[in-house]
Design an enzyme around this catalytic site. Sequence first.
Site, PDB file in Angstrom:
ATOM      1  N   TYR A  35      -7.322   2.248   0.602  1.00 35.41           N
ATOM      2  CA  TYR A  35      -6.248   2.672   1.172  1.00 35.41           C
ATOM      3  C   TYR A  35      -5.876   1.757   2.057  1.00 35.41           C
ATOM      4  CZ  TYR A  35      -3.325   6.495   3.423  1.00 35.41           C
ATOM      5  OH  TYR A  35      -2.427   7.390   3.839  1.00 35.41           O
ATOM      6  N   CYS A  36      -4.283   1.448   1.926  1.00 34.64           N
ATOM      7  CA  CYS A  36      -3.555   0.455   2.722  1.00 34.64           C
ATOM      8  C   CYS A  36      -4.434  -0.772   2.685  1.00 34.64           C
ATOM      9  CB  CYS A  36      -3.479   1.008   4.139  1.00 34.64           C
ATOM     10  SG  CYS A  36      -2.434   0.104   5.287  1.00 34.64           S
ATOM     11  N   VAL A  37      -4.872  -1.481   3.901  1.00 33.65           N
ATOM     12  CA  VAL A  37      -5.286  -2.617   4.203  1.00 33.65           C
ATOM     13  C   VAL A  37      -6.775  -2.510   3.596  1.00 33.65           C
ATOM     14  CG1 VAL A  37      -6.378  -2.246   6.297  1.00 33.65           C
ATOM     15  CG2 VAL A  37      -6.025  -4.678   5.717  1.00 33.65           C
ATOM     16  N   GLY A  56      -7.357  -1.187   0.698  1.00 30.12           N
ATOM     17  CA  GLY A  56      -7.034  -1.400  -0.796  1.00 30.12           C
ATOM     18  C   GLY A  56      -6.743  -2.939  -0.853  1.00 30.12           C
ATOM     19  N   LEU A  94      -4.340   3.503  -2.895  1.00 23.20           N
ATOM     20  CA  LEU A  94      -3.415   3.949  -2.280  1.00 23.20           C
ATOM     21  C   LEU A  94      -2.594   3.347  -1.340  1.00 23.20           C
ATOM     22  CD1 LEU A  94      -5.981   6.888  -1.437  1.00 23.20           C
ATOM     23  CD2 LEU A  94      -4.364   6.584  -3.462  1.00 23.20           C
TER      24      LEU A  94
END
Length: 771
Positions: free
Chosen positions: A507-509, A511, A535
Site C-alpha cells: 500500500y502506497c510507499v 507498495g 494499492l
Amino acid sequence: MTAGRRSTAGAKRRPPHLRDAAETKLVVEEPPPAENADVSLLEAPRVNGARVAAAAPAQKKKTGKVRAKPRAPVQEPPVQEPPVREPTAEAPREAMIAIATPPAAPTAEERRLELQAAAALVAGAAAELTEAQRRSLMGQLQALEPAPPAPAPVLTPAAPPEIPAAPQRKPARDYQAGAAESTAHDFEIIAENLARLVDQGRKALAAAVGGMEPGDTRSELASNVADATKTLGAVAERWMAKPEQAVAAQADLLTGLSAIWSQTLRRFSGADVPPVVPADPSDKRFSAPEWRDNPFFDCLRQSYALTTHWASEAVERTDGLDPQTKSKAAFYTRLIASALSPSNFVATNPELLRATLDARGENLVRGMKMLTEDLSAGRGMLKLRQSDESKFELGVDMASTPGKVVYRTPVMELIQYAPSTETVYERPLLIVPPWINKFYVLDLNREKSFVRWATGKGLTVFVVSWVNPDESQADKGFDAYMKEGVLAALDAVQKATGAPHVAAAGYCVGGTMLAATLAYLAEKGDDRIDSVTFLATQVDFTDAGDMQVFIDEARLAALDEAMSRTGYLEGVKMATTFNMLRPNELFWTYFVNNYMKGVEPAAFDLLTWNSDCTRIPRANHLFYLRYCYIENALSQGRMVIDGVTLNLRKVKIPIYELAAKEDHIAPARSVFTGAKYFGGEVRYVLAGAGHIAGVVNPPDKHKYQYWTGGPPMGAYEDWVKAAKESKGSWWDDWHDWITSQAPEQVAARIPGEGGLKALCDAPGDYVRVRA
C-alpha cells in the site's frame, strides 16, 4: 492568568497610553440647570440617556466636558441615589414642570463619554489591570446607567402635591437598572475573556518558540518561502515581458470587481439583483446563509472567488514555464488563496462573528487553549487535531482483529491474524503497509477492517507493523527496510505456515518498497512471491502530482539539514505536508473550527489514524525522495540496492494494480503509467474516491464504484472511457482474482502454533509508540 493574580509589575510594563487609561478616572460634570429651576428637584445629569451621579447645588459654572484627574489614594465612596423631593405648594410652577419634563436627547459629546469609558475598560483589561484598577473602571462603566423612558410633559398645579411624578417612573427605572446590570456584566465577561485570550496567546507563543529546534526556521521555512517567491516571481516575469497582456489581464480583474461593487451598492439600496459570481454549493466554507443574504459578506465572497479564479487562470495562461515550475506556481497560488479566504478571519466570517458575540469571546479563549496544546504536542509545530482521539483505544476500538505478533526485527513486527473459518487457502497473504502512517488503516474497526474481512474470506493474513524510529535508527535506509522488513517478513511467513509460495500486497510507499523487493528477488532468481497486489502505489514518478512541489534539490538539502539534528523526519511534518495538498478540506476547516470557533472535533476513526503519524529515519527518507521523486530511478532501471540494479521488467508475476480516481498522493494517471513497466500480466482497476476511502471501502457499505478494463495500455483517458463501471467495492473483484490463482485449502492456522511462537497479542508494541 486571572485578574486576582495580575501583578503591579505587569501594570508597569504596559505601554504609556494604556497605563494612563488605567490610572485615570472619568468625571462627568453636568451642564448648568435651566434658569429659574430649583436644582434640588432636578434629576441627576445623564450621558446618552444614563444617569451618572447625583447633582448637588451648583457652586460654580459647569462646562459639561470630561476631565481626567489622578486617582485618589483613598477608596471612593459608592455613588448614592439622589433624593427626589416631592413638590410642595411653595414650589414654583417652573419646578413642577421640570419634575415631569424628560431630559434632552443625548448629545454626540455624551455618547463619546460612554464609549470612552468602555474603551478604557477594554484597554485596561488587555493590558492586565490590577484587581483594584479593574473594579474602579467597572464602577465608572456601571455608573452609565441607561435612562428610563420618561412620560410626556404634564403641567401639574402647585396646590395638589399628592401625585408626585417621580414615583410613577419607579417600575421603569427598576427594569432599566436590571438591563444596565446585565450590560455591565457582559462587558465584564468580555473584558475577562480578552485578558484570558492574551494570557493563552502568550502560552501558545511560548509553545511554538520553545519547542523549535535551533535552525529549524532558518533551514526549512526559509527554503519554503524562497522557493515560493522564486516560483511566483518567474510567473510575474513572464507576464511583465508582455505588458499588453498584463494590462488586459488587470483590466479583466478590475472590471469584475467593479461589477461586484455595483451589484453590492444596488443591494444595499434595496434592489434584488443576482450575484456576479454565483455561490458554489460544494464550497462548504461559504455555506452560511449570511454569505448570500448579507450584501457585505456576499461582496466579500464574490470578490474572493473572482480574484482567486483570476490568479489561477493567470498561472495557467503563463507562457514559457516548464511543467515543474507551472505546477509549483499553481500549487502556491492555491495555498495562498486558501490562507487568505475571508472565512478564515473573525472579522470577515459571519459565522465566527456570531459565535464570538454569542460566547462573549469565550470561543476564542477555548480555541487559543487548544492551539497551545497542539503546538506543545507537536513540539513547536502545529499538530492539527482532526478528531477526538480520547474516544478510541488501540486493540479495543481500533486495530482490534484478533492475532499475535510472531516475529520482530529492529524495523518491524509481524502480526499473524487468527482465522475465522475452519479451512483457509494454502497460500498466505503478506501485507506491506506504508511506514509514513501506521498499519491499522487496514484494520480501523470491525466494520471497516480489510484484515477482518480477508480472514473471513479464508485467507491467512500477515501484516507488517513498522517501528516508530528514534535517533538510534537514523542510518536505517531503504535497503535496511527491504532486508529487515519485507524479506525478513517473507522468511517468517514461510516458517510460520510452511507454505512454498506467498501472495503479497503493498500500500502506497509500502507498495513502492514491495515493487523494488520483487525486482531484487527477480535478479536473485527467488520466486517465493508469486502474486502481488499494489494499492495506490507509484513506481514511476514522472507525473507524481502535487507531492512533487515539495521535492527539489534545495528542499532536499534543507530537509537533510533539519533531519541531521534528530536523525529522523518528524511525523507531524509529513502529516502537515499531506494536509497542504488539500488545504481547504484538511487544514483550514479544522483550523477555523478548532481555534476560532473553539469547538472540539468529533470522534472519527479514520482521522484519528491519520493523526497517529510516525517518524521516518533520515537515511530511508533521503533515499526515497532522491531516487524516486527526483531521479525517478526505479522505473528507469537505475535504482541500485545492495549492489543489485533493479529492473521492473523482470517482474513477471500476476499483478493487481489498484488506483483511486481522486487520489492526490498517488494520482491514478501516475499509477497507470507505472503499471506499464512491469513484465507480467497486470489487471488495472480504478476505484472511486481518494487515497484512503478508495482503498478502505467494505462491500456491505455499498459506496462508490470501481472500473475495470483490462491491462494498462494506451492513454489513461482512453482506458477510462472504455472501462466498465461497477457499483460498490473492488474487494470482491480482488478476492476472485487472487483465490482463482491458488484455490487449494488447508486446515485453519492458529497464530503461535506453527513454526513461530507468539510474542504478544495484536496489534503489538511498535504501533503503540507515539511520534
